[in-house]
Design a protein around this motif. Structure first.
Motif, PDB file in Angstrom:
ATOM      1  N   GLU A 145       1.870   8.823  -6.007  1.00  0.00           N
ATOM      2  CA  GLU A 145       1.221  10.132  -6.034  1.00  0.00           C
ATOM      3  C   GLU A 145       2.111  11.238  -5.477  1.00  0.00           C
ATOM      4  O   GLU A 145       1.648  12.340  -5.234  1.00  0.00           O
ATOM      5  CB  GLU A 145      -0.101  10.073  -5.259  1.00  0.00           C
ATOM      6  CG  GLU A 145      -1.116   9.150  -5.882  1.00  0.00           C
ATOM      7  CD  GLU A 145      -1.430   9.498  -7.328  1.00  0.00           C
ATOM      8  OE1 GLU A 145      -1.548  10.687  -7.654  1.00  0.00           O
ATOM      9  OE2 GLU A 145      -1.551   8.559  -8.135  1.00  0.00           O
ATOM     10  N   ASP A 146       3.372  10.935  -5.221  1.00  0.00           N
ATOM     11  CA  ASP A 146       4.363  11.920  -4.789  1.00  0.00           C
ATOM     12  C   ASP A 146       3.935  12.725  -3.559  1.00  0.00           C
ATOM     13  O   ASP A 146       4.181  13.925  -3.471  1.00  0.00           O
ATOM     14  CB  ASP A 146       4.711  12.893  -5.923  1.00  0.00           C
ATOM     15  CG  ASP A 146       5.405  12.188  -7.079  1.00  0.00           C
ATOM     16  OD1 ASP A 146       6.190  11.259  -6.813  1.00  0.00           O
ATOM     17  OD2 ASP A 146       5.155  12.568  -8.241  1.00  0.00           O
ATOM     18  N   GLY A 147       3.255  12.079  -2.626  1.00  0.00           N
ATOM     19  CA  GLY A 147       2.928  12.732  -1.368  1.00  0.00           C
ATOM     20  C   GLY A 147       1.758  13.690  -1.405  1.00  0.00           C
ATOM     21  O   GLY A 147       1.473  14.358  -0.422  1.00  0.00           O
ATOM     22  N   SER A 154      -2.614   9.612   0.359  1.00  0.00           N
ATOM     23  CA  SER A 154      -3.193   9.022   1.569  1.00  0.00           C
ATOM     24  C   SER A 154      -4.503   8.290   1.263  1.00  0.00           C
ATOM     25  O   SER A 154      -4.789   7.247   1.850  1.00  0.00           O
ATOM     26  CB  SER A 154      -3.416  10.085   2.638  1.00  0.00           C
ATOM     27  OG  SER A 154      -4.241  11.127   2.161  1.00  0.00           O
ATOM     28  N   VAL A 155      -5.260   8.802   0.336  1.00  0.00           N
ATOM     29  CA  VAL A 155      -6.515   8.140  -0.047  1.00  0.00           C
ATOM     30  C   VAL A 155      -6.214   6.814  -0.737  1.00  0.00           C
ATOM     31  O   VAL A 155      -6.874   5.803  -0.469  1.00  0.00           O
ATOM     32  CB  VAL A 155      -7.379   9.060  -0.948  1.00  0.00           C
ATOM     33  CG1 VAL A 155      -8.595   8.322  -1.479  1.00  0.00           C
ATOM     34  CG2 VAL A 155      -7.794  10.309  -0.181  1.00  0.00           C
ATOM     35  N   MET A 156      -5.203   6.809  -1.608  1.00  0.00           N
ATOM     36  CA  MET A 156      -4.817   5.563  -2.273  1.00  0.00           C
ATOM     37  C   MET A 156      -4.328   4.529  -1.265  1.00  0.00           C
ATOM     38  O   MET A 156      -4.655   3.347  -1.361  1.00  0.00           O
ATOM     39  CB  MET A 156      -3.744   5.819  -3.326  1.00  0.00           C
ATOM     40  CG  MET A 156      -4.272   6.484  -4.572  1.00  0.00           C
ATOM     41  SD  MET A 156      -3.025   6.594  -5.857  1.00  0.00           S
ATOM     42  CE  MET A 156      -2.838   4.885  -6.319  1.00  0.00           C
ATOM     43  N   SER A 157      -3.547   4.971  -0.297  1.00  0.00           N
ATOM     44  CA  SER A 157      -3.049   4.068   0.733  1.00  0.00           C
ATOM     45  C   SER A 157      -4.204   3.480   1.536  1.00  0.00           C
ATOM     46  O   SER A 157      -4.255   2.272   1.783  1.00  0.00           O
ATOM     47  CB  SER A 157      -2.091   4.816   1.664  1.00  0.00           C
ATOM     48  OG  SER A 157      -1.649   3.970   2.691  1.00  0.00           O
ATOM     49  N   ASP A 158      -5.132   4.328   1.939  1.00  0.00           N
ATOM     50  CA  ASP A 158      -6.297   3.860   2.698  1.00  0.00           C
ATOM     51  C   ASP A 158      -7.117   2.857   1.897  1.00  0.00           C
ATOM     52  O   ASP A 158      -7.558   1.834   2.417  1.00  0.00           O
ATOM     53  CB  ASP A 158      -7.197   5.033   3.096  1.00  0.00           C
ATOM     54  CG  ASP A 158      -6.576   5.960   4.112  1.00  0.00           C
ATOM     55  OD1 ASP A 158      -5.561   5.597   4.741  1.00  0.00           O
ATOM     56  OD2 ASP A 158      -7.110   7.085   4.276  1.00  0.00           O
ATOM     57  N   CYS A 183       0.826  -1.207   0.000  1.00  0.00           N
ATOM     58  CA  CYS A 183       0.000   0.000   0.000  1.00  0.00           C
ATOM     59  C   CYS A 183       0.864   1.262   0.000  1.00  0.00           C
ATOM     60  O   CYS A 183       0.521   2.244  -0.666  1.00  0.00           O
ATOM     61  CB  CYS A 183      -0.960  -0.015   1.190  1.00  0.00           C
ATOM     62  SG  CYS A 183      -2.213  -1.331   1.038  1.00  0.00           S
ATOM     63  N   ALA A 184       1.976   1.231   0.699  1.00  0.00           N
ATOM     64  CA  ALA A 184       2.895   2.372   0.686  1.00  0.00           C
ATOM     65  C   ALA A 184       3.463   2.585  -0.716  1.00  0.00           C
ATOM     66  O   ALA A 184       3.618   3.729  -1.164  1.00  0.00           O
ATOM     67  CB  ALA A 184       4.015   2.158   1.697  1.00  0.00           C
TER      68      ALA A 184
END
Length: 94
Positions: A67-69, A74-78, A60-61
């Motif tokens: 998305e380069d931060g 964060s939405v993609m990680s979630d 996931c990270a």
């Protein structure tokens, strides 16, 4: 998620709630699965689960890093975390 109206904070709050539910579901199913299997197999499942948690987190990270931060990161990680945890919870469900 529809009520989040594309607002990152609202989307993350929605994910957070569902991730918590699926984490609980996965842990419940995992514990029930462990007590129902042979001791020799149990050790293998425990080892595999520990590796899976590391894989999920790194996977996931990695997706989020594309998305380069930005806020989408964060939405993609979630989203990734939720999908993988939900699937894993089902793996242990009887």
């Amino acid at each position: 998620m529809g009520s989040a109206a594309g607002i990152t904070a609202a989307m993350r709050e929605c994910y957070s709630f569902e991730i918590e539910c699926q984490d609980k579901r996965m842990n419940y199913n995992y514990k029930n699965h462990l007590v129902s299997i042979d001791v020799d197999i149990r050790k293998k499942i425990i080892d595999a689960q520990r590796l899976w948690v590391k894989f999920r987190d790194e996977n996931c990270a990695a997706f989020a890093s594309q998305e380069d931060g930005g806020t989408l990161s964060s939405v993609m990680s979630d989203s990734c975390y939720l999908k993988m945890t939900t699937l894993r919870a089902s793996d242990f469900q009887k």
